[in-house]
Scaffold this motif. Structure first.
Motif, PDB file in Angstrom:
ATOM      1  N   PHE A 193       1.602   5.118   1.098  1.00  0.00           N
ATOM      2  CA  PHE A 193       1.264   6.044   2.182  1.00  0.00           C
ATOM      3  C   PHE A 193       1.755   7.441   1.837  1.00  0.00           C
ATOM      4  CE2 PHE A 193       2.097   1.879   4.172  1.00  0.00           C
ATOM      5  CZ  PHE A 193       0.838   1.624   4.685  1.00  0.00           C
ATOM      6  N   MET A 221       0.838  -1.209   0.000  1.00  0.00           N
ATOM      7  CA  MET A 221       0.000   0.000   0.000  1.00  0.00           C
ATOM      8  C   MET A 221       0.875   1.263   0.000  1.00  0.00           C
ATOM      9  SD  MET A 221      -3.068   1.264   2.520  1.00  0.00           S
ATOM     10  CE  MET A 221      -3.912  -0.258   2.408  1.00  0.00           C
ATOM     11  N   VAL A 276      -2.952   6.513   9.594  1.00  0.00           N
ATOM     12  CA  VAL A 276      -2.541   5.181  10.065  1.00  0.00           C
ATOM     13  C   VAL A 276      -1.168   5.219  10.741  1.00  0.00           C
ATOM     14  CG1 VAL A 276      -3.967   3.899   8.437  1.00  0.00           C
ATOM     15  CG2 VAL A 276      -1.667   4.632   7.743  1.00  0.00           C
ATOM     16  N   CYS A 325      -1.041  -1.752   9.141  1.00  0.00           N
ATOM     17  CA  CYS A 325      -0.174  -1.109   8.132  1.00  0.00           C
ATOM     18  C   CYS A 325       1.301  -1.288   8.477  1.00  0.00           C
ATOM     19  CB  CYS A 325      -0.498   0.373   8.028  1.00  0.00           C
ATOM     20  SG  CYS A 325      -2.163   0.677   7.428  1.00  0.00           S
ATOM     21  N   LEU A 384       6.357   2.481   6.809  1.00  0.00           N
ATOM     22  CA  LEU A 384       5.799   3.767   7.231  1.00  0.00           C
ATOM     23  C   LEU A 384       6.498   4.316   8.473  1.00  0.00           C
ATOM     24  CD1 LEU A 384       3.813   6.063   6.887  1.00  0.00           C
ATOM     25  CD2 LEU A 384       2.072   4.689   8.076  1.00  0.00           C
ATOM     26  N   GLU A 413      -0.882   8.829   6.016  1.00  0.00           N
ATOM     27  CA  GLU A 413      -2.247   8.414   5.677  1.00  0.00           C
ATOM     28  C   GLU A 413      -2.207   7.408   4.544  1.00  0.00           C
ATOM     29  OE1 GLU A 413      -4.371  12.097   4.906  1.00  0.00           O
ATOM     30  OE2 GLU A 413      -3.548  12.241   2.892  1.00  0.00           O
ATOM     31  N   ASP A 414      -3.218   6.523   4.551  1.00  0.00           N
ATOM     32  CA  ASP A 414      -3.274   5.519   3.490  1.00  0.00           C
ATOM     33  C   ASP A 414      -3.995   6.096   2.276  1.00  0.00           C
ATOM     34  OD1 ASP A 414      -5.991   5.401   3.999  1.00  0.00           O
ATOM     35  OD2 ASP A 414      -5.946   3.420   4.926  1.00  0.00           O
ATOM     36  N   GLU A 415      -4.192   5.252   1.278  1.00  0.00           N
ATOM     37  CA  GLU A 415      -4.764   5.754   0.022  1.00  0.00           C
ATOM     38  C   GLU A 415      -6.178   6.300   0.184  1.00  0.00           C
ATOM     39  OE1 GLU A 415      -3.984   2.125  -1.862  1.00  0.00           O
ATOM     40  OE2 GLU A 415      -2.016   2.747  -2.606  1.00  0.00           O
TER      41      GLU A 415
END
Ligand SMILES: CC(C)(COP(=O)(O)OP(=O)(O)OC[C@H]1O[C@@H](n2cnc3c(N)ncnc32)[C@H](O)[C@@H]1OP(=O)(O)O)[C@@H](O)C(=O)NCCC(=O)NCCS
Length: 155
Positions: A3, A1, A55, A79, A84, A48-50
């Protein structure tokens, strides 16, 4: 993912509070009050995620002269392990450099994570008295298992 790491906004404070409260309930971090987070929001970064969900978070606190502190680093478990935590730490190190910070320190239960980021263990007493004096006031003193680590920032 993927970020996005960015400076925190006031609208992030509730999410930061929830994340830190969750980690504090597990004994991984010291909790912070909502009031304190509003006062200190300029020191915070978030990941932040998508979907725009916060997060991850971290704060840069200037401790003394050229000394900065990594505070309140947390990444949601769902996450974790995707870089991250590292990205948030790098973001505050870069900000610290622009402020004139030369050395960062952290008090942590996860020294292994910070060693990967170039931090090295140091005796608490090597830090300015202002910092370890606070430890004596803490409810966890003297049973605290936190490790102090430092990193000199490249100039
Ligand atoms: C510690 C924490 C921030 C790491 O976040 P993360 O996004 O999962 O970390 P990353 O994916 O960026 O990991 C970077 C590297 O550190 C390693 N690492 C992560 N957590 C670690 C730990 N607890 N101990 C040792 N190494 C760790 C990873 O394996 C990774 O190494 P690699 O690059 O060789 O694969 C996260 O697990 C967390 O929020 N923990 C609870 C709160 C906490 O302890 N915060 C620190 C307070 S100072």
């Amino acid at each position: 993912m993927a970020f996005t790491v960015r400076k925190a906004r006031i609208s992030d404070v509730q999410s930061i509070y929830d994340l830190l409260k969750h980690m504090a309930a597990k004994g991984l971090l010291l909790p912070r009050s909502l009031s304190n987070l509003y006062e200190m929001v300029q020191t915070f970064w978030v990941g932040e995620d998508e979907s725009g969900r916060v997060v991850g978070t971290v704060a840069l606190q200037v401790a003394w002269e050229t000394l900065g502190e990594v505070r309140s680093l947390a990444v949601s478990e769902d996450c974790g392990g995707q870089g991250l935590g590292q990205a948030l730490t790098r973001a505050i190190e870069a900000e610290a450099l622009t402020l004139g910070v030369e050395r960062m320190f952290v008090l942590t239960y996860v020294p292994g994570f910070f060693e990967k980021m170039g931090y090295a263990e140091t005796p608490l007493a090597s830090l300015p008295q202002k910092i370890w004096a606070v430890c004596f006031q803490c409810v966890h003193y003297p049973d605290c298992k936190e490790t102090a680590l430092v990193k000199d920032l490249p100039r």
